[in-house]
Design a protein around this motif. Structure first.
Motif, short mmCIF file in Angstrom:
data_model
loop_
_atom_site.label_atom_id
_atom_site.label_comp_id
_atom_site.label_asym_id
_atom_site.label_seq_id
_atom_site.Cartn_x
_atom_site.Cartn_y
_atom_site.Cartn_z
N LEU A 12 0.84 -1.20 0.00
CA LEU A 12 0.00 0.00 0.00
C LEU A 12 0.87 1.25 0.00
CD1 LEU A 12 -2.87 -0.96 2.48
CD2 LEU A 12 -3.19 -0.17 0.12
N GLU A 13 1.98 1.21 0.74
CA GLU A 13 2.92 2.33 0.76
C GLU A 13 3.51 2.56 -0.63
OE1 GLU A 13 7.07 3.66 3.03
OE2 GLU A 13 6.00 1.85 3.65
N GLU A 14 3.88 1.47 -1.32
CA GLU A 14 4.41 1.58 -2.68
C GLU A 14 3.37 2.15 -3.63
OE1 GLU A 14 6.17 -1.94 -4.26
OE2 GLU A 14 7.43 -2.30 -2.51
N VAL A 15 2.14 1.69 -3.48
CA VAL A 15 1.05 2.14 -4.36
C VAL A 15 0.83 3.64 -4.20
CG1 VAL A 15 -1.47 2.10 -4.62
CG2 VAL A 15 -0.17 -0.04 -4.63
N HIS A 16 0.80 4.13 -2.97
CA HIS A 16 0.55 5.56 -2.75
C HIS A 16 1.75 6.40 -3.21
CE1 HIS A 16 -3.39 5.46 -0.87
NE2 HIS A 16 -3.01 4.42 -0.14
N ALA A 17 2.95 5.81 -3.18
CA ALA A 17 4.13 6.53 -3.66
C ALA A 17 4.15 6.60 -5.19
CB ALA A 17 5.39 5.83 -3.16
N MET A 18 3.61 5.57 -5.84
CA MET A 18 3.71 5.46 -7.30
C MET A 18 2.49 6.03 -8.02
SD MET A 18 4.55 2.02 -9.47
CE MET A 18 4.24 1.84 -11.22
N PHE A 19 1.30 5.91 -7.41
CA PHE A 19 0.06 6.22 -8.12
C PHE A 19 -0.72 7.36 -7.46
CE2 PHE A 19 0.70 1.61 -8.88
CZ PHE A 19 0.70 1.60 -10.26
N GLU A 20 -1.54 7.98 -8.28
CA GLU A 20 -2.59 8.86 -7.79
C GLU A 20 -3.88 8.06 -7.80
OE1 GLU A 20 -5.07 12.71 -9.47
OE2 GLU A 20 -2.94 12.54 -9.96
N ILE A 21 -4.63 8.10 -6.72
CA ILE A 21 -5.89 7.35 -6.64
C ILE A 21 -7.00 8.21 -7.24
CG2 ILE A 21 -7.45 6.05 -5.16
CD1 ILE A 21 -4.52 5.06 -5.21
N PHE A 41 1.97 -0.68 -16.49
CA PHE A 41 2.59 0.51 -17.04
C PHE A 41 3.98 0.67 -16.43
CE2 PHE A 41 3.43 5.15 -16.85
CZ PHE A 41 3.42 5.40 -18.21
N HIS A 42 4.92 1.23 -17.22
CA HIS A 42 6.28 1.42 -16.73
C HIS A 42 6.43 2.84 -16.18
CE1 HIS A 42 10.51 1.08 -16.21
NE2 HIS A 42 10.64 -0.01 -16.96
N PRO A 85 0.99 7.98 -12.50
CA PRO A 85 -0.11 7.22 -13.09
C PRO A 85 -1.32 7.22 -12.15
CG PRO A 85 1.94 5.95 -13.13
CD PRO A 85 2.18 7.14 -12.26
N ILE A 86 -2.49 7.04 -12.73
CA ILE A 86 -3.74 7.06 -11.96
C ILE A 86 -4.25 5.63 -11.82
CG2 ILE A 86 -6.14 7.84 -11.96
CD1 ILE A 86 -5.19 10.27 -13.61
N LEU A 87 -4.70 5.28 -10.61
CA LEU A 87 -5.38 4.00 -10.40
C LEU A 87 -6.88 4.22 -10.46
CD1 LEU A 87 -3.58 2.02 -7.53
CD2 LEU A 87 -3.38 1.74 -10.00
N ARG A 88 -7.55 3.42 -11.29
CA ARG A 88 -9.00 3.49 -11.38
C ARG A 88 -9.61 2.13 -11.07
NH1 ARG A 88 -10.93 8.20 -13.13
NH2 ARG A 88 -9.69 9.47 -14.58
N GLY A 89 -10.70 2.15 -10.34
CA GLY A 89 -11.47 0.93 -10.15
C GLY A 89 -12.25 0.62 -11.41
N MET A 90 -12.26 -0.65 -11.82
CA MET A 90 -12.93 -1.04 -13.06
C MET A 90 -14.10 -1.96 -12.74
SD MET A 90 -11.15 0.66 -15.19
CE MET A 90 -11.86 0.06 -16.73
N SER A 146 -7.25 -0.79 -12.32
CA SER A 146 -6.42 -0.68 -13.52
C SER A 146 -5.64 0.63 -13.49
CB SER A 146 -7.29 -0.73 -14.78
OG SER A 146 -6.49 -0.84 -15.95
N VAL A 147 -4.66 0.73 -14.39
CA VAL A 147 -3.76 1.88 -14.43
C VAL A 147 -4.12 2.77 -15.63
CG1 VAL A 147 -1.37 2.65 -14.70
CG2 VAL A 147 -1.89 0.61 -13.33
N GLU A 148 -4.23 4.07 -15.36
CA GLU A 148 -4.44 5.05 -16.43
C GLU A 148 -3.26 6.01 -16.38
OE1 GLU A 148 -8.43 6.85 -16.99
OE2 GLU A 148 -7.38 8.73 -16.59
N ALA A 149 -2.49 6.07 -17.47
CA ALA A 149 -1.27 6.88 -17.47
C ALA A 149 -0.97 7.36 -18.87
CB ALA A 149 -0.10 6.07 -16.92
#
Length: 499
Positions: A252-261, A379-380, A388-393, A405-408
């Motif tokens: 979860l820490e990695e996700v918040h560092a890498m993505f925008e929710i 996504f790289h 990158p943005i995380l979206r619920g699908m 999923s990832v939107e970037a």
């Protein structure tokens, strides 16, 4: 957060030797030491890009044989023949008849212009590296030894005391261009070195009916050297059961560092703000995915599994995208839909430090004359324009299950697509295309998307591209990488075409 590679790419092992004519050394004092110093300069500067093995001076046929065996012992991936002064081709050919590593001749003159009024024969001989190159080329051709030549200036920072000419040429375009070629050859040589020692996981199967993606695992290994580890969902599930809350919290820490929710999409009802439950599930799966990569010592992964509706394995695969994006950020490229060939393309781009994001043609904007490239998979992060943005699908189109999923969008500027396809004769082929990523609009549908303007009208570009019979996915890299991808093709012995 710094996403360190789980398994860094190998450095290329590069051989180099300097050639000359032994009869010169007693005739022209200082010439031997002078050209050897040029070889040492090359060694020093090349060491920034690879592991360098400098044999030193080769000036007779017997010394050439010794050098060939020495390079074999060092297991080099590429050999540079430094043409420093005249040498007979008989003192060059045996090196490459014994050691079969690809050969590049360096015709790098120390000075842009000799001192015509004061130059002696010995001084001229220190600047006549081009003289034997036609002879060597002829011998290589008749011996059926492939080779390339880099021409230009040596690029010294200061003039040696022995020289009568100005040898400070580091800033000249002829030196800059030559060193760009040398750097590309060394970096490209890291690709076959790394692939030969790589393990690619193949988890599940290939998407049913996608005939372009079906490949023979033996063919892949025969032409790239990589090993394909065939894996089951049970392998992942076994590790999934051992995931702890601490593992989930780290992800979860990695996700918040890498993505925008994200919030809810304004345009697409199936693209929603991810729920906390979806995020935690994705992070639990991501923790298991990283454990699996380490357990099986993987360098890349391709995957697809649809699962029975409502089954545990379907739920597992619904959390794949986040974890596979995290792995791709750590230099473990992950390609969806079981596309092994595109995993190879992504790994090539990643080894070269150019990203490598899973892409396909999505749509064309004829007003902007751009092609929208992207996909609903990993996504790289290395090539992202912002977070990158995380979206619920609510659903994955064409697939079962729901998830995140990832939107970037790839950062604006030069990009190069790399497609690894398989031809009708069973051989791999690289299809390469350079373009410019723009800041054009993208959809809010939970997919990575980048508008790319190629050097031709979209219709003309696509006509040329599709006639090459590509796999429908490709890897998108940042930078103008056509020349280095071409070198990779040559070193792998794989045909390539540049659009």
């Amino acid at each position: 957060m710094n996403f360190q590679p789980i398994k860094p790419a190998k450095k290329a092992r590069i051989g180099i030797y300097t050639i000359g004519l032994r009869a010169y050394w007693s005739q022209f004092p200082g010439l031997k030491e002078r050209i050897e110093s040029y070889g040492k300069f090359l060694e020093s500067k090349m060491s920034a890009y690879g592991e360098i093995y400098n044999y030193g001076l080769v000036d007779t046929e017997g010394e050439a044989r010794k050098a060939g065996y020495w390079f074999n012992e060092k297991n080099v991936d590429l050999i540079f023949c430094h043409s420093a002064t005249y040498s007979t081709s008989s003192a060059v050919l045996p090196v490459h008849q014994i050691c079969k590593a690809p050969a590049v001749i360096l015709n790098l003159q120390p000075t842009a212009k000799i001192n015509y009024q004061h130059t002696t024969t010995g001084e001229w001989l220190a600047h006549c590296g081009a003289c034997p190159v036609p002879e060597i080329s002829n011998a290589f051709n008749r011996a059926k030894i492939p080779f390339r030549v880099v021409n230009g200036l040596l690029g010294l920072e200061k003039t040696p005391e022995i020289s009568l000419a100005d040898e400070k040429t580091s800033g000249r375009k002829e030196a800059v261009r030559a060193w760009k070629e040398i750097e590309e050859w060394i970096r490209a040589a890291a690709v076959p070195r790394t692939l030969r020692e790589s393990r690619f996981g193949f988890l599940g199967n290939t998407y049913n009916g996608m005939l372009d993606m079906y490949s023979d695992f033996t063919m892949i290994q025969a032409q790239t050297g990589l090993h394909v580890e065939i894996m089951e969902m049970g392998d992942l599930d076994m590790l999934f059961k051992d995931v702890t809350k601490a593992d989930i919290d780290r992800k979860l820490e990695e996700v918040h560092a890498m993505f925008e929710i994200s919030g809810d999409s304004q345009s697409d009802p199936i693209a929603r703000k991810p729920t906390q439950e979806q995020l935690e599930w994705s992070c639990k799966v991501a923790a298991a995915q990283e454990k699996m990569v380490k357990e099986f010592d993987l360098d890349a992964l391709t995957y697809y599994y649809h699962g029975s509706p409502g089954s545990h394995f379907e739920q597992l695969q619904s959390g794949f995208i986040v974890g596979h994006s995290l792995l791709t950020a750590k230099s473990i490229p992950c390609s969806g839909e079981g596309d092994l060939k595109t995993a190879v393309a992504m790994k090539i781009a990643d080894i070269l430090g150019a990203g490598g994001s899973f892409s396909e043609v999505m749509t064309v904007d004829y007003d902007a004359e751009t092609i929208l490239l992207g996909h609903d998979g990993p996504f790289h992060i290395a090539i992202s324009e912002g977070k990158p943005i995380l979206r619920g699908m609510g659903l994955y189109h064409g697939k079962q299950g729901t998830g995140v999923s990832v939107e970037a969008q790839v950062q604006t500027g030069p990009v190069t697509i790399l497609n690894v396809t398989q031809t009708g004769d069973g051989n791999l082929k690289l299809i390469i295309g350079e373009g410019e990523a723009t800041d054009g609009e993208i959809m809010q549908v939970g997919n990575t998307q980048t508008p790319v303007k190629f050097r031709k009208h979209p219709d003309e570009f696509m006509e040329q591209w599709f006639l090459e019979a590509p796999t429908h996915h490709c890897a998108m890299s940042i930078g103008n990488n056509a020349r280095i991808f071409q070198k990779v093709g040559e070193l792998l012995g794989i045909k390539y075409v540049t659009l």
